[in-house]
Write a protein that holds these residues in place. Structure first.
Motif, PDB file in Angstrom:
ATOM      1  N   HIS A   1      -1.657 -10.245   4.175  1.00 25.11           N
ATOM      2  CA  HIS A   1      -2.670  -9.272   3.783  1.00 25.11           C
ATOM      3  C   HIS A   1      -4.006  -9.967   3.596  1.00 25.11           C
ATOM      4  CE1 HIS A   1       0.091  -5.830   2.128  1.00 25.11           C
ATOM      5  NE2 HIS A   1       0.226  -6.044   3.431  1.00 25.11           N
ATOM      6  N   ARG A   2      -5.043  -9.427   4.257  1.00 27.17           N
ATOM      7  CA  ARG A   2      -6.395  -9.920   4.083  1.00 27.17           C
ATOM      8  C   ARG A   2      -7.305  -8.731   3.798  1.00 27.17           C
ATOM      9  NH1 ARG A   2      -4.091 -13.771   3.437  1.00 27.17           N
ATOM     10  NH2 ARG A   2      -4.241 -15.811   4.461  1.00 27.17           N
ATOM     11  N   PHE A   3      -8.260  -8.950   2.909  1.00 24.29           N
ATOM     12  CA  PHE A   3      -9.111  -7.862   2.455  1.00 24.29           C
ATOM     13  C   PHE A   3     -10.546  -8.088   2.883  1.00 24.29           C
ATOM     14  CE2 PHE A   3      -5.515  -7.616  -0.315  1.00 24.29           C
ATOM     15  CZ  PHE A   3      -5.349  -6.268  -0.581  1.00 24.29           C
ATOM     16  N   SER A   4     -11.068  -7.051   3.545  1.00 24.22           N
ATOM     17  CA  SER A   4     -12.521  -7.014   3.741  1.00 24.22           C
ATOM     18  C   SER A   4     -13.145  -6.478   2.469  1.00 24.22           C
ATOM     19  CB  SER A   4     -12.855  -6.108   4.928  1.00 24.22           C
ATOM     20  OG  SER A   4     -12.487  -4.752   4.624  1.00 24.22           O
ATOM     21  N   TYR A   5     -14.472  -6.502   2.443  1.00 23.45           N
ATOM     22  CA  TYR A   5     -15.123  -5.953   1.248  1.00 23.45           C
ATOM     23  C   TYR A   5     -14.744  -4.484   1.075  1.00 23.45           C
ATOM     24  CZ  TYR A   5     -18.806  -4.398  -1.902  1.00 23.45           C
ATOM     25  OH  TYR A   5     -19.496  -3.823  -2.955  1.00 23.45           O
ATOM     26  N   MET A   6     -14.728  -3.737   2.181  1.00 24.05           N
ATOM     27  CA  MET A   6     -14.356  -2.332   2.135  1.00 24.05           C
ATOM     28  C   MET A   6     -12.888  -2.166   1.736  1.00 24.05           C
ATOM     29  SD  MET A   6     -15.062   0.805   2.438  1.00 24.05           S
ATOM     30  CE  MET A   6     -14.227   2.360   2.728  1.00 24.05           C
ATOM     31  N   GLY A   7     -12.025  -3.046   2.269  1.00 22.01           N
ATOM     32  CA  GLY A   7     -10.608  -2.988   1.891  1.00 22.01           C
ATOM     33  C   GLY A   7     -10.412  -3.292   0.417  1.00 22.01           C
ATOM     34  N   ALA A   8     -11.191  -4.260  -0.100  1.00 16.11           N
ATOM     35  CA  ALA A   8     -11.099  -4.590  -1.529  1.00 16.11           C
ATOM     36  C   ALA A   8     -11.499  -3.393  -2.380  1.00 16.11           C
ATOM     37  CB  ALA A   8     -11.976  -5.801  -1.832  1.00 16.11           C
ATOM     38  N   LYS A   9     -12.590  -2.716  -1.946  1.00 15.48           N
ATOM     39  CA  LYS A   9     -13.025  -1.551  -2.710  1.00 15.48           C
ATOM     40  C   LYS A   9     -11.985  -0.438  -2.663  1.00 15.48           C
ATOM     41  CE  LYS A   9     -17.008  -2.787  -4.331  1.00 15.48           C
ATOM     42  NZ  LYS A   9     -17.263  -2.822  -5.795  1.00 15.48           N
ATOM     43  N   GLN A  10     -11.337  -0.260  -1.536  1.00 19.20           N
ATOM     44  CA  GLN A  10     -10.315   0.781  -1.424  1.00 19.20           C
ATOM     45  C   GLN A  10      -9.114   0.455  -2.324  1.00 19.20           C
ATOM     46  OE1 GLN A  10     -10.374   3.802   0.431  1.00 19.20           O
ATOM     47  NE2 GLN A  10      -8.645   4.107  -0.966  1.00 19.20           N
ATOM     48  N   PHE A  11      -8.716  -0.810  -2.277  1.00 20.84           N
ATOM     49  CA  PHE A  11      -7.595  -1.212  -3.136  1.00 20.84           C
ATOM     50  C   PHE A  11      -7.959  -1.047  -4.620  1.00 20.84           C
ATOM     51  CE2 PHE A  11      -5.163  -4.699  -5.306  1.00 20.84           C
ATOM     52  CZ  PHE A  11      -3.925  -4.070  -5.238  1.00 20.84           C
ATOM     53  N   GLY A  12      -9.198  -1.416  -4.947  1.00 19.03           N
ATOM     54  CA  GLY A  12      -9.653  -1.226  -6.325  1.00 19.03           C
ATOM     55  C   GLY A  12      -9.646   0.241  -6.713  1.00 19.03           C
ATOM     56  N   ARG A  13     -10.041   1.099  -5.765  1.00 18.01           N
ATOM     57  CA  ARG A  13     -10.033   2.549  -6.065  1.00 18.01           C
ATOM     58  C   ARG A  13      -8.617   3.038  -6.279  1.00 18.01           C
ATOM     59  NH1 ARG A  13      -9.710   6.420  -8.093  1.00 18.01           N
ATOM     60  NH2 ARG A  13     -10.536   8.503  -7.624  1.00 18.01           N
ATOM     61  N   ASP A  14      -7.679   2.549  -5.508  1.00 17.87           N
ATOM     62  CA  ASP A  14      -6.276   2.951  -5.676  1.00 17.87           C
ATOM     63  C   ASP A  14      -5.746   2.551  -7.061  1.00 17.87           C
ATOM     64  OD1 ASP A  14      -6.374   3.937  -3.137  1.00 17.87           O
ATOM     65  OD2 ASP A  14      -5.281   2.259  -2.209  1.00 17.87           O
TER      66      ASP A  14
END
Length: 810
Positions: A706-719
């Motif tokens: 699993h690797r997180f882009s900035y957008m992916g990090a924000k989505q995971f944080g929102r979840d």
């Protein structure tokens, strides 16, 4: 020999002269020395003459004393011979030994004659006193009292003297007592007859009874005569009263109660409509009515007479003799006692009637104690009551306990049998409290009713048997039922059991749902019931009644153990100390104190509650992890790269794969928040949140693929924040983030702005600066973590989080 003496004398003279004449100067005092020697010689001669004279006098006195002793011996010998001669003549014996034996027998005969004479004189005195009393009690009752009182004192004195005399004259004592009793009965009958005539003229016991005019004087004289006649008997009982002995009724009241007794027998005997076995309250309320109706009369007229007569005697400390109300109650109790003892064998055959009868009798006893302050003359010990007489003296306790236990178990069965009994009751407790089942509430009500049943009992043993045989027994039965429910749930959730149930076509037990709210509700029923009754038992342990029972139990156990040995000794009935300790508390007999009656039972419920809470938590965690499994399999985090403005970021939706877990979490927490108190809700929610954190950390954030882009990090944080919102809504503000503190700190690092087309150099430097400092060394890493306010993450964990950012790995 003479030469030797002269030589010794010459030596002493020489020594003396050498001592006194050592120099020539000493010769000048020779005359004085000779004069002193002459003086000493004269003194010695005088002492010698006095000694010779004293010796002569002593010798003469000794000779005279010896002669006197010889004369006395001759005289005694002559007198002894004369006595022996006379004794032989009197007893016609041949030897003096035979004569002495016959003489002793004559002396004993004379002694017996003397005793017999004393008996005759005492009997004559008894007869004289009895005759004098009989002569006077009709013409002058007051004059008859004095010889009777003298006879009574004589009887008492003889009885008290018997132990010292080794019961030497039992027939005499018995005769005097019977004479006194016979005379007392004659005088009592005569005085009572005169008093009854006065009462008839007074129209006693009608409601319009009056002591107007001369009637008060006549009534007073009648009362005083009867009291004076009875006073010796009252003093005897007051000095030697026994706890189980029925108190004496004052004679005036005994006479006045006779018509009331006749009225009582009329109403409550035979086939009268007021005489019903199922209505003991009829005759009990009748007695209470008599007390209410006539108390004022006796308080007005009798109370002053009692105070005047007994206030200076020991009787002044005994309520039934000095208090008119207590005296009236004592006078009414014999008729009630006769009725109660006559009814009990009949109602004992019908359990419902026996239970009702004992309940009414206890209520009557309580009314006499509390409303009228009746103590039965026992002072501090108090009146044990008619209930105690029935249960203990007449030995009906065993039967009554059996009936009450049967009724209690029947009512218990009626409580738990209906299907709706184990439904959760949301209305009977505070909204903030854990909700019990209907059955738990009703069982508690049943047990409180049982407590009220035996609370008035004066006997410790009876209270203890009620507690253990009924109350704790029902607690144990209900506990077993709850344990059975929990075990059934666990069997239903086991794969082995489910498989067996699926294969078997003839199973007798239907499998109930274990998942969803329905399954969770099964556990909450057990948990809520266990917690509710556990708290009730803790409250009961602080109740004054149970505190006193516990203290008395401790005192008796210590006394039993100390004086009678091991703990297998019986404490109450056939219950041993060890058995009582097993049923109540391990602290029984503990010298260090502490403990309570319901320690063992409350402990069992507490263990069940803790165990059930663990099952609820495990079930919740298992189901939420299962729901999260789909979310853990997605991997869109590196592909999401569309830049967000600050406003757009706030409107991010949670991932679709998280809808089901969040929905499950919301529904479960919503149900638990309504069913549980805040404390257990927080405990369970914290464990669930920790489990979710572990899953998200291990299965989403940290996997190597699993690797997180900035957008992916924000989505995971929102979840993750979506999960927090649900937890906060039902458990309390901030509880979600607090429960996932490790993950929350990981998100701080994960969501650092990594830059892009629109990113500023400062932002890029900020992320890069964090990376450089974190990876430099542990000291630098700890400093940057502290600067970011991160306290839970270790340096290695923080490095692992940053390594998931695709920005830093590209």
């Amino acid at each position: 020999m003479a030469d030797l003496q002269l030589s010794l004398r010459a030596t002493r003279v020489e020594d003396y002269l050498n001592d006194k004449l050592q120099t020539t100067a000493d010769l000048e005092g020779l005359d004085i020395l000779l004069e002193n020697v002459q003086t000493q010689q004269d003194l010695l001669k005088q002492q010698l003459l006095e000694a010779e004279k004293h010796l002569a006098e002593t010798t003469k006195a000794s000779e005279a004393h010896r002669s006197a002793l010889l004369q006395q011996a001759r005289t005694f010998k002559n007198q002894q011979a004369d006595v022996d001669r006379r004794l032989l003549i009197v007893t016609r014996s041949e030897t003096s030994d035979d004569a002495i034996g016959k003489f002793d027998a004559d002396i004993k005969a004379l002694q017996h004659l003397d005793v017999a004479t004393g008996y005759v004189e005492l009997l004559a005195q008894v007869e004289d006193l009895s005759a004098e009393a009989r002569r006077n009690f009709k013409s002058s009752p007051q004059a008859a009292l004095q010889p009777y009182l003298g006879l009574q004192k004589l009887a008492i004195a003889l009885k008290e003297a018997q132990p010292a005399a080794e019961d030497a004259a039992p027939h005499l004592v018995d005769h005097v007592e019977k004479t006194a009793q016979h005379l007392w009965k004659q005088m009592k009958d005569a005085f009572a007859s005169d008093f009854e005539k006065v009462l008839t003229r007074m129209k006693w016991p009608s409601k319009d009874v009056s002591l107007a005019g001369s009637w008060e004087q006549e009534w007073t004289e009648g009362v005083e005569k009867l009291l004076e006649l009875q006073e010796p008997e009252l003093n005897i009982q007051n000095d030697h009263i026994k706890p189980d002995e029925e108190p004496l009724v004052l004679l005036p009241l005994e006479v006045m109660v006779k018509p009331l007794d006749l009225r009582f027998q009329y109403h409550f005997s035979g086939d009268r409509p007021t005489n019903k076995l199922d209505k003991p309250e009829y005759f009990l309320s009748h007695i209470m009515g008599l007390i209410n109706n006539y108390n004022d009369f006796f308080a007005t007229y009798l109370q002053p007479l009692l105070r005047t007569r007994f206030r200076t005697s020991n009787l002044s400390m005994t309520s039934i003799f000095i208090d008119s109300t207590s005296a009236l109650i004592t006078a009414l109790l014999p008729m009630l006692r006769r009725k109660v003892f006559g009814v009990i064998p009949q109602v004992a055959k019908q359990p419902q009637l026996l239970s009702h009868f004992i309940h009414e009798l206890m209520s009557f006893d309580i009314s006499l104690r509390d409303e009228w302050g009746y103590d039965g003359g026992s002072g501090v010990d108090g009146w044990k009551g008619l209930t105690w007489e029935v249960l203990v003296k007449k030995d009906w306790f065993g039967r009554w306990l059996e009936v009450e236990k049967t009724f209690a178990l029947s009512r218990y069965q009626n409580i738990i049998d209906p299907s709706e009994s184990f439904e959760i009751d949301y209305e009977s407790v505070e909204p903030s409290a854990t909700k019990p089942t209907n059955a738990a509430i009703r069982v508690n009500d049943l047990l409180e009713t049982i407590t009220d049943r035996y609370r008035p009992l004066p006997s410790f043993s009876q209270k203890l048997r009620f507690l253990i045989d009924i109350q704790i027994a029902i607690f144990d039965l209900f506990h077993s039922r709850l344990v059975g429910f929990l075990d059934d749930y666990l069997k239903d959730t086991s794969s082995l059991f489910s498989t067996v149930q699926g294969v078997s076509s003839s199973g007798t037990k239907q499998k109930l749902p274990t998942e969803g709210i329905v399954g969770l509700e099964r556990l909450i029923r057990v948990y809520g019931s266990a917690e509710y009754l556990e708290k009730k038992m803790r409250d009961w342990s602080d109740d004054v009644f149970f505190l006193e029972l516990w203290e008395e139990l401790q005192d008796r156990v210590r006394a039993n153990t100390t004086s009678q040995g091991p703990k297998h000794r019986n404490l109450a009935g056939n219950m041993t100390v060890e058995h009582v300790a097993d049923k109540t508390s391990a602290a029984v007999g503990n010298e260090e104190g502490g403990g309570a009656l319901f320690d063992e039972t409350a402990g069992a419920y507490r263990r069940l509650r803790v165990r059930t809470e663990g099952v609820i938590t495990d079930t919740f965690v298992q189901q939420i992890r299962s729901a999260l499994s789909a979310y853990g399999k997605i991997n869109p985090w590196s592909a999401l790269s569309l830049p967000l403005s600050e406003g757009d970021e706030l409107h991010l939706a949670i991932s679709a794969e998280l809808d089901a877990p969040v929905g499950l979490l919301s529904s479960y927490l919503s149900f638990l928040a309504k069913a549980l108190a805040q404390a257990p809700l927080k405990r369970i929610a914290r464990q669930v949140v920790l489990a979710m954190q572990a899953f998200l950390w291990d299965s989403v954030l940290m996997p190597s693929y699993h690797r997180f882009s900035y957008m992916g990090a924000k989505q995971f944080g929102r979840d993750v924040r979506g999960i927090w919102e649900v937890v906060d809504r039902f458990v309390g503000a901030g509880q979600g983030k607090v429960g996932m503190r490790r993950l929350a700190e990981g998100l701080v690092l994960l969501e650092l702005d990594g830059g892009g087309a629109a990113a500023t150099g400062a932002a890029v430097l900020k992320l890069r600066d964090v990376e450089k400092r974190l990876f430099k060394d542990n000291e630098s890493g700890r400093e940057v973590l502290e600067a970011l306010g991160l306290e839970v993450l270790s340096e290695s964990e923080a490095r692992g989080v940053l390594q998931t950012r695709i920005d830093l790995n590209g």
